[in-house]
Write a protein that holds these residues in place. Structure first.
Motif, PDB file in Angstrom:
ATOM      1  N   GLY A   1      80.533  40.204  30.762  1.00 47.57           N
ATOM      2  CA  GLY A   1      80.715  41.286  31.487  1.00 47.57           C
ATOM      3  C   GLY A   1      79.416  41.247  32.474  1.00 47.57           C
ATOM      4  O   GLY A   1      78.337  40.788  32.451  1.00 47.57           O
ATOM      5  N   THR A   2      79.619  42.226  33.783  1.00 47.80           N
ATOM      6  CA  THR A   2      78.591  42.324  34.619  1.00 47.80           C
ATOM      7  C   THR A   2      77.714  43.132  34.395  1.00 47.80           C
ATOM      8  O   THR A   2      77.941  44.190  33.443  1.00 47.80           O
ATOM      9  N   VAL A   3      76.561  43.541  35.146  1.00 47.69           N
ATOM     10  CA  VAL A   3      75.576  44.405  34.956  1.00 47.69           C
ATOM     11  C   VAL A   3      76.224  45.825  35.443  1.00 47.69           C
ATOM     12  O   VAL A   3      75.770  46.907  34.607  1.00 47.69           O
ATOM     13  N   ARG A   4      77.050  45.744  36.469  1.00 43.72           N
ATOM     14  CA  ARG A   4      77.611  47.265  36.930  1.00 43.72           C
ATOM     15  C   ARG A   4      78.492  47.490  35.767  1.00 43.72           C
ATOM     16  O   ARG A   4      78.793  48.756  35.507  1.00 43.72           O
ATOM     17  N   ASP A   5      79.422  46.650  35.128  1.00 41.72           N
ATOM     18  CA  ASP A   5      80.284  46.929  33.962  1.00 41.72           C
ATOM     19  C   ASP A   5      79.552  47.538  32.965  1.00 41.72           C
ATOM     20  O   ASP A   5      79.916  48.565  32.344  1.00 41.72           O
ATOM     21  N   ALA A   6      78.330  47.062  32.732  1.00 44.91           N
ATOM     22  CA  ALA A   6      77.624  47.782  31.387  1.00 44.91           C
ATOM     23  C   ALA A   6      77.148  49.063  31.996  1.00 44.91           C
ATOM     24  O   ALA A   6      77.250  50.231  31.057  1.00 44.91           O
ATOM     25  N   LEU A   7      76.592  49.380  33.127  1.00 44.34           N
ATOM     26  CA  LEU A   7      76.040  50.450  33.593  1.00 44.34           C
ATOM     27  C   LEU A   7      77.092  51.765  33.667  1.00 44.34           C
ATOM     28  O   LEU A   7      76.989  52.925  33.305  1.00 44.34           O
ATOM     29  N   THR A   8      78.348  51.144  34.063  1.00 48.54           N
ATOM     30  CA  THR A   8      79.614  52.125  34.086  1.00 48.54           C
ATOM     31  C   THR A   8      79.911  52.657  32.681  1.00 48.54           C
ATOM     32  O   THR A   8      80.227  53.938  32.472  1.00 48.54           O
ATOM     33  N   ARG A   9      79.884  51.765  31.850  1.00 52.33           N
ATOM     34  CA  ARG A   9      80.518  51.974  30.640  1.00 52.33           C
ATOM     35  C   ARG A   9      79.313  53.124  29.825  1.00 52.33           C
ATOM     36  O   ARG A   9      79.486  53.880  29.166  1.00 52.33           O
ATOM     37  N   ALA A  10      77.908  52.721  30.031  1.00 51.26           N
ATOM     38  CA  ALA A  10      76.820  53.392  29.513  1.00 51.26           C
ATOM     39  C   ALA A  10      76.851  54.859  30.046  1.00 51.26           C
ATOM     40  O   ALA A  10      76.552  55.771  29.274  1.00 51.26           O
ATOM     41  N   SER A  11      77.160  54.940  31.425  1.00 48.23           N
ATOM     42  CA  SER A  11      77.286  56.252  32.001  1.00 48.23           C
ATOM     43  C   SER A  11      78.656  57.417  31.362  1.00 48.23           C
ATOM     44  O   SER A  11      78.388  58.619  31.532  1.00 48.23           O
ATOM     45  N   ALA A  12      79.535  56.450  30.812  1.00 46.96           N
ATOM     46  CA  ALA A  12      80.651  57.140  30.450  1.00 46.96           C
ATOM     47  C   ALA A  12      80.437  57.807  28.919  1.00 46.96           C
ATOM     48  O   ALA A  12      81.235  58.290  28.346  1.00 46.96           O
ATOM     49  N   GLY A  13      78.997  57.388  28.471  1.00 50.24           N
ATOM     50  CA  GLY A  13      78.922  57.836  27.430  1.00 50.24           C
ATOM     51  C   GLY A  13      78.515  57.036  26.109  1.00 50.24           C
ATOM     52  O   GLY A  13      78.401  57.300  25.036  1.00 50.24           O
ATOM     53  N   ASP A  14      78.275  55.664  26.197  1.00 50.59           N
ATOM     54  CA  ASP A  14      78.125  54.627  25.419  1.00 50.59           C
ATOM     55  C   ASP A  14      76.565  54.672  25.133  1.00 50.59           C
ATOM     56  O   ASP A  14      76.017  54.213  25.735  1.00 50.59           O
ATOM     57  N   GLY A  15      76.325  55.623  23.869  1.00 49.54           N
ATOM     58  CA  GLY A  15      75.000  55.643  23.541  1.00 49.54           C
ATOM     59  C   GLY A  15      74.200  54.234  23.369  1.00 49.54           C
ATOM     60  O   GLY A  15      72.919  54.099  23.701  1.00 49.54           O
ATOM     61  N   ASP A  16      74.712  53.282  22.451  1.00 48.58           N
ATOM     62  CA  ASP A  16      73.964  52.117  22.169  1.00 48.58           C
ATOM     63  C   ASP A  16      73.718  51.205  23.252  1.00 48.58           C
ATOM     64  O   ASP A  16      72.860  50.849  23.735  1.00 48.58           O
ATOM     65  N   LEU A  17      74.720  51.242  24.234  1.00 48.41           N
ATOM     66  CA  LEU A  17      74.567  50.689  25.679  1.00 48.41           C
ATOM     67  C   LEU A  17      73.268  51.524  26.569  1.00 48.41           C
ATOM     68  O   LEU A  17      72.880  50.583  27.080  1.00 48.41           O
ATOM     69  N   GLN A  18      73.560  52.409  26.658  1.00 47.46           N
ATOM     70  CA  GLN A  18      72.456  53.149  27.097  1.00 47.46           C
ATOM     71  C   GLN A  18      70.909  52.741  26.832  1.00 47.46           C
ATOM     72  O   GLN A  18      69.915  52.635  27.532  1.00 47.46           O
TER      73      GLN A  18
ATOM     74  N   HIS B   1      82.854  32.516  38.678  1.00 48.02           N
ATOM     75  CA  HIS B   1      83.508  33.919  38.484  1.00 48.02           C
ATOM     76  C   HIS B   1      83.569  34.690  39.938  1.00 48.02           C
ATOM     77  O   HIS B   1      83.116  35.747  40.145  1.00 48.02           O
ATOM     78  N   GLY B   2      83.707  33.869  40.903  1.00 47.43           N
ATOM     79  CA  GLY B   2      83.636  34.454  42.360  1.00 47.43           C
ATOM     80  C   GLY B   2      82.385  34.904  42.714  1.00 47.43           C
ATOM     81  O   GLY B   2      82.416  35.865  43.589  1.00 47.43           O
ATOM     82  N   GLY B   3      81.367  34.378  42.304  1.00 49.55           N
ATOM     83  CA  GLY B   3      79.979  34.680  43.014  1.00 49.55           C
ATOM     84  C   GLY B   3      79.320  35.943  42.056  1.00 49.55           C
ATOM     85  O   GLY B   3      78.253  36.198  42.106  1.00 49.55           O
ATOM     86  N   LEU B   4      80.301  36.444  40.969  1.00 49.81           N
ATOM     87  CA  LEU B   4      79.832  37.698  40.139  1.00 49.81           C
ATOM     88  C   LEU B   4      79.068  37.072  38.885  1.00 49.81           C
ATOM     89  O   LEU B   4      79.347  35.850  38.711  1.00 49.81           O
ATOM     90  N   VAL B   5      77.792  37.645  38.699  1.00 47.19           N
ATOM     91  CA  VAL B   5      77.046  37.087  37.390  1.00 47.19           C
ATOM     92  C   VAL B   5      77.582  37.693  36.311  1.00 47.19           C
ATOM     93  O   VAL B   5      77.567  39.001  36.016  1.00 47.19           O
ATOM     94  N   VAL B   6      78.436  37.195  35.408  1.00 46.93           N
ATOM     95  CA  VAL B   6      79.066  37.704  34.290  1.00 46.93           C
ATOM     96  C   VAL B   6      78.162  37.152  33.000  1.00 46.93           C
ATOM     97  O   VAL B   6      78.166  35.929  32.841  1.00 46.93           O
ATOM     98  N   TRP B   7      77.564  38.157  32.513  1.00 51.29           N
ATOM     99  CA  TRP B   7      76.622  37.833  31.228  1.00 51.29           C
ATOM    100  C   TRP B   7      77.682  37.716  30.106  1.00 51.29           C
ATOM    101  O   TRP B   7      78.246  38.522  29.660  1.00 51.29           O
ATOM    102  N   ARG B   8      77.501  36.664  29.271  1.00 48.35           N
ATOM    103  CA  ARG B   8      78.166  36.644  27.852  1.00 48.35           C
ATOM    104  C   ARG B   8      77.050  36.384  26.738  1.00 48.35           C
ATOM    105  O   ARG B   8      76.182  35.243  27.069  1.00 48.35           O
ATOM    106  N   VAL B   9      77.254  36.620  25.739  1.00 44.75           N
ATOM    107  CA  VAL B   9      76.444  36.338  24.306  1.00 44.75           C
ATOM    108  C   VAL B   9      77.203  35.036  23.738  1.00 44.75           C
ATOM    109  O   VAL B   9      78.285  35.178  23.485  1.00 44.75           O
ATOM    110  N   GLU B  10      76.442  34.035  23.450  1.00 44.32           N
ATOM    111  CA  GLU B  10      76.909  32.717  22.990  1.00 44.32           C
ATOM    112  C   GLU B  10      76.307  32.370  21.677  1.00 44.32           C
ATOM    113  O   GLU B  10      75.234  32.578  21.415  1.00 44.32           O
TER     114      GLU B  10
END
Length: 779
Positions: A631-648, A699-708
């Protein structure tokens, strides 16, 4: 006044060729005494054939005798007794002649009584027991000095010009010694000041320096004189001398009053040292030399020069014998090769065997722990780490490299944390550590720079609360020098960091990668109020350690010398990264002597107190669960603002500047810094996960971070522990940079540690491959 007895050869004992011959006797002039127009005047005249004592009344000369006769008491009194004067006037003449005789043998003494700053001092001029002048005047003003000259000439005509110039010169020199000011400028010399005083050359062996227009030559000569003086050194490009600093109650650092440090020379002190090192002379227009004090401009030039060819470099101050190059240095003095200045009393230390035997080594190991009997360590591993702390305090001057932070921690106040650190330093350096409160950023840099320039042997961050660590402190601990601007000036210096680090706190945590730089020692008093404990073996532990310092200090050196004589055998375990010299000087001798491995307690620090690693573990767990495919950084920020406390929480930890609303740019930069770093997680002695975060391309220039995941998943939820035989299971993991790493080989299951944190390898022998994986480095 009684007359001296007469001598044969004529009236009043005068011979035909006597110089007193022809002087009218008292009897013949009794009828003319009343006709004298004024009081008699006694003076000393300088003649081509020598000095003469002259007594006159008005323009009438009553007596003239050679000075060699006048200073003889009998001859002088006999000559004065012939004067046709009444008894009161005759007594005044005798007193004036006695003063003249005293002045001929010893010039009048000038003393300055400065009662308070801002007021004129009281100047007293005396000849023997006779006070010639006492009044308030300013020696720097010509008007006041002229008043002094006039008073002496009017009241005491026997003072001739050469002696008057001597009085004025002594007045000026005494005043300049009284007024202590760094920027004091010498008053312009008058022609009378420049008159040669015919003093002899110094007999103490000091070189002579003539002050003229050749400033570079004067500077070179002064530096050579400082080299011969032998008490001035160079540290961080600054001229220093060993000394004790005056207490500074308002300062940020509290030092032991007896702590010996490198004191930078002030401008005033620089002039004093120059005067002690060489004899300085000025030159008159006629080419004659006269003694002067070192010019202020010379002191300023030397202090601002920054380059001092020949003056030795001071690296560290040792307070006892030390080991250099495998040899014991048991004589105080300066070692130019290592830059070590040893200042101690050899009689305070017992004789140290150069080739210790096995029984002596075992006895030394027991002596090291004698004074620790009243300190409550949490585990035996903490006691082993405590012995390492003591050994470091003693062998600190021999450690050529970074030294870890010795963290003394407990769960409650009053457990004896500061007491333990103080006792270790009392044994090692003879004084307690310099104590300061932990500060942040630039204030910390200033404190560390001051400690480095002055060469303090140890520093204690006392009662640290909360998170401990900063980029500045982390860089200083593993660095060899610190660079910064000195207080009160514009010069930038680079000072060596040869310092022992201490910190105390109750359950502290560590950030900014400081956890890997810490050697923890945990105390556990086992009661609610440790300050109320009793039944100690040593009622005053500090005084006990102070009185027996030589015994404990020598025991450490016996252990070190025995290890050196054994050929410095390697312990076969991975060395502590960034602290290799400390590992060789402290840890290796302990393992060789059977005292245990002091690093066995570092797992607890990694599991509980290293906040950086805990945040990284939490980040990997949350990111892997939320974005299994990336997932990208913006994906994570969007999900955190939606109420994901652990991600926040994990995103807030990545952006310390604005944790409430993390910035996408700063979060992305933080992920780039940790990209590829491998993170291991242990549970109950078993390695259960090994992960790293990567940003695979495509990923088309987007930085997608993944845990390996780097470990294969088994039915038991993990693999056997990959553990060093000398450490408890390691919780620290490493992050590499990019790409998918190869899967490490599996290893046999390692049994869990015992209750004291000690491990027991299944095969009983070290496994280099297994040890390398469990060490701080990457596999």
């Amino acid at each position: 006044m009684s007359e001296p007895p007469s001598k044969a050869g004529g009236p009043h004992g005068r011979e035909p060729g006597d110089p007193h011959r022809g002087v009218t006797n008292r009897t013949d002039a009794e009828h003319t005494a009343a006709a004298l127009p004024a009081k008699p005047l006694v003076r000393v005249e300088e003649r081509p054939d020598g000095l003469a004592l002259v007594v006159s009344v008005g323009t009438r000369e009553l007596l003239r005798v050679p000075w060699s006769h006048a200073i003889e008491r009998d001859a002088g009194h006999e000559a004065i007794a012939t004067l046709p004067l009444p008894d009161p006037d005759l007594a005044q003449v005798v007193e004036a002649a006695e003063l003249a005789g005293i002045a001929a043998g010893e010039p009048p003494a000038v003393s300055i009584q400065r009662r308070s700053s801002g007021t004129k001092p009281v100047v007293v001029v005396a000849a023997g027991s006779h006070e010639l002048f006492r009044d308030r005047l300013d020696p720097d003003h010509e008007r006041d000095r002229a008043r002094l000259r006039s008073a002496l000439l009017d009241r005491h005509g026997w003072i001739w010009p050469a002696l008057l110039a001597r009085v004025e010169h002594d007045l000026l020199e005494g005043w300049r010694r009284t007024v202590v000011a760094e920027d004091l400028e010498v008053a312009p010399a008058t022609e009378r000041d420049r008159k040669p005083l015919h003093r002899e050359a110094p007999r103490d062996g000091r070189p002579e320096i003539t002050v003229g227009a050749d400033l570079p030559g004067i500077v070179r000569g002064s530096i050579e004189a400082l080299v011969r003086h032998g008490s001035v050194y160079v540290r961080a490009g600054v001229l220093v001398e060993p000394g004790v600093l005056e207490p500074n109650p308002g300062g940020t650092v509290r030092r032991d009053p007896q702590a010996l440090v490198a004191v930078p020379l002030s401008r005033g002190r620089m002039r004093e040292v120059l005067a002690e090192s060489a004899a300085f002379y000025g030159v008159t227009r006629e080419g004659e030399r006269y003694p002067i004090q070192p010019p202020p401009i010379l002191a300023r030039e030397l202090l601002e020069r920054g380059r001092y060819e020949g003056i030795p470099r001071l690296e560290v101050i040792a307070s006892g014998p030390y080991i250099r190059g495998g040899k014991l240095i048991a004589v105080p003095g300066f070692d130019a090769d290592s830059g070590t200045l040893a200042v101690f009393d050899p009689a305070a230390f017992p004789e140290i065997p150069l080739r210790p035997t096995d029984p002596e080594v075992r006895e030394a190991a027991q002596i090291l722990q004698e004074w620790m009997v009243d300190i409550s360590f949490a585990t035996e591993g903490d006691r082993t780490a405590a012995i390492a702390c003591l050994i470091e305090s003693v062998v600190g001057p021999s450690i050529d490299g970074p030294r870890p932070v010795r963290c003394v921690e407990a769960s409650t106040a009053g457990s004896g944390k500061g007491l333990f650190a103080t006792c270790c330093e009392l044994i090692g350096s003879g004084v307690g550590p310099a104590v300061t409160a932990y500060a942040e950023d630039e204030e910390l840099r200033k404190t560390l720079l001051g400690l480095a320039v002055q060469g303090d042997q140890s520093i204690l961050f006392d009662n640290v609360s909360g998170r401990f660590g900063s980029p500045i402190l982390a860089a200083a601990i593993t660095g060899r020098a610190i660079k910064g601007r000195l207080l009160g000036g514009n010069s930038v210096v680079s000072a060596p960091l040869r310092i022992g680090w201490w910190m105390t706190g109750n359950n502290p945590s560590f950030g900014h990668d400081l956890g890997r730089r810490v050697l923890p020692v945990r105390l556990d008093p086992g009661c609610m109020h440790p300050e109320d404990r009793s039944g100690f073996k040593f009622l005053n532990l500090v005084e006990h350690v102070r009185q027996r310092r030589g015994r404990y200090y020598s025991a450490v050196l016996v252990l070190e010398l025995a290890y050196v004589q054994a050929g410095r055998p390697a312990h076969g375990l991975p060395r502590w990264g960034s602290f290799e010299s400390w590992d060789d000087c402290v840890r290796a001798p302990m393992i060789w002597a059977g005292l245990g491995d002091p690093l066995a307690v570092r797992l607890r620090l990694r599991e509980q107190a290293d906040e950086d690693l805990n945040h990284l573990r939490r980040l990997h767990e949350v990111w892997a669960s939320r974005f299994p495919s990336g997932g990208t950084v913006r994906d994570a920020l969007t999900r955190a603002s939606a109420g994901d406390g652990d991600l926040q929480d994990v995103l807030a930890a990545l952006d310390e500047r604005s944790p409430g609303s993390p910035s996408p740019v700063r979060v992305g930069r933080a992920l780039h810094r940790i990209a590829g770093r491998i993170i291991d997680t242990y549970r109950e002695g078993r390695l259960v996960s090994r992960r790293r975060m990567v940003d695979p391309p495509g990923h088309g220039g987007l930085v997608v971070w993944r845990v390996e995941d780097l470990l294969p998943r088994g039915g038991d939820g993990g693999v056997g522990g990959v553990i060093s035989p000398y450490l408890r299971p390691s919780t620290e993991t490493s992050l590499s940079c990019s790409g998918v790493g190869s899967t490490p080989p599996s290893h046999p299951t390692q049994p869990p540690p015992d209750r004291n944190g000690h491990l027991h390898p299944a095969d009983g022998e070290p496994d280099p491959e297994r040890d390398a994986i469990a060490s701080d480095g990457a596999p």
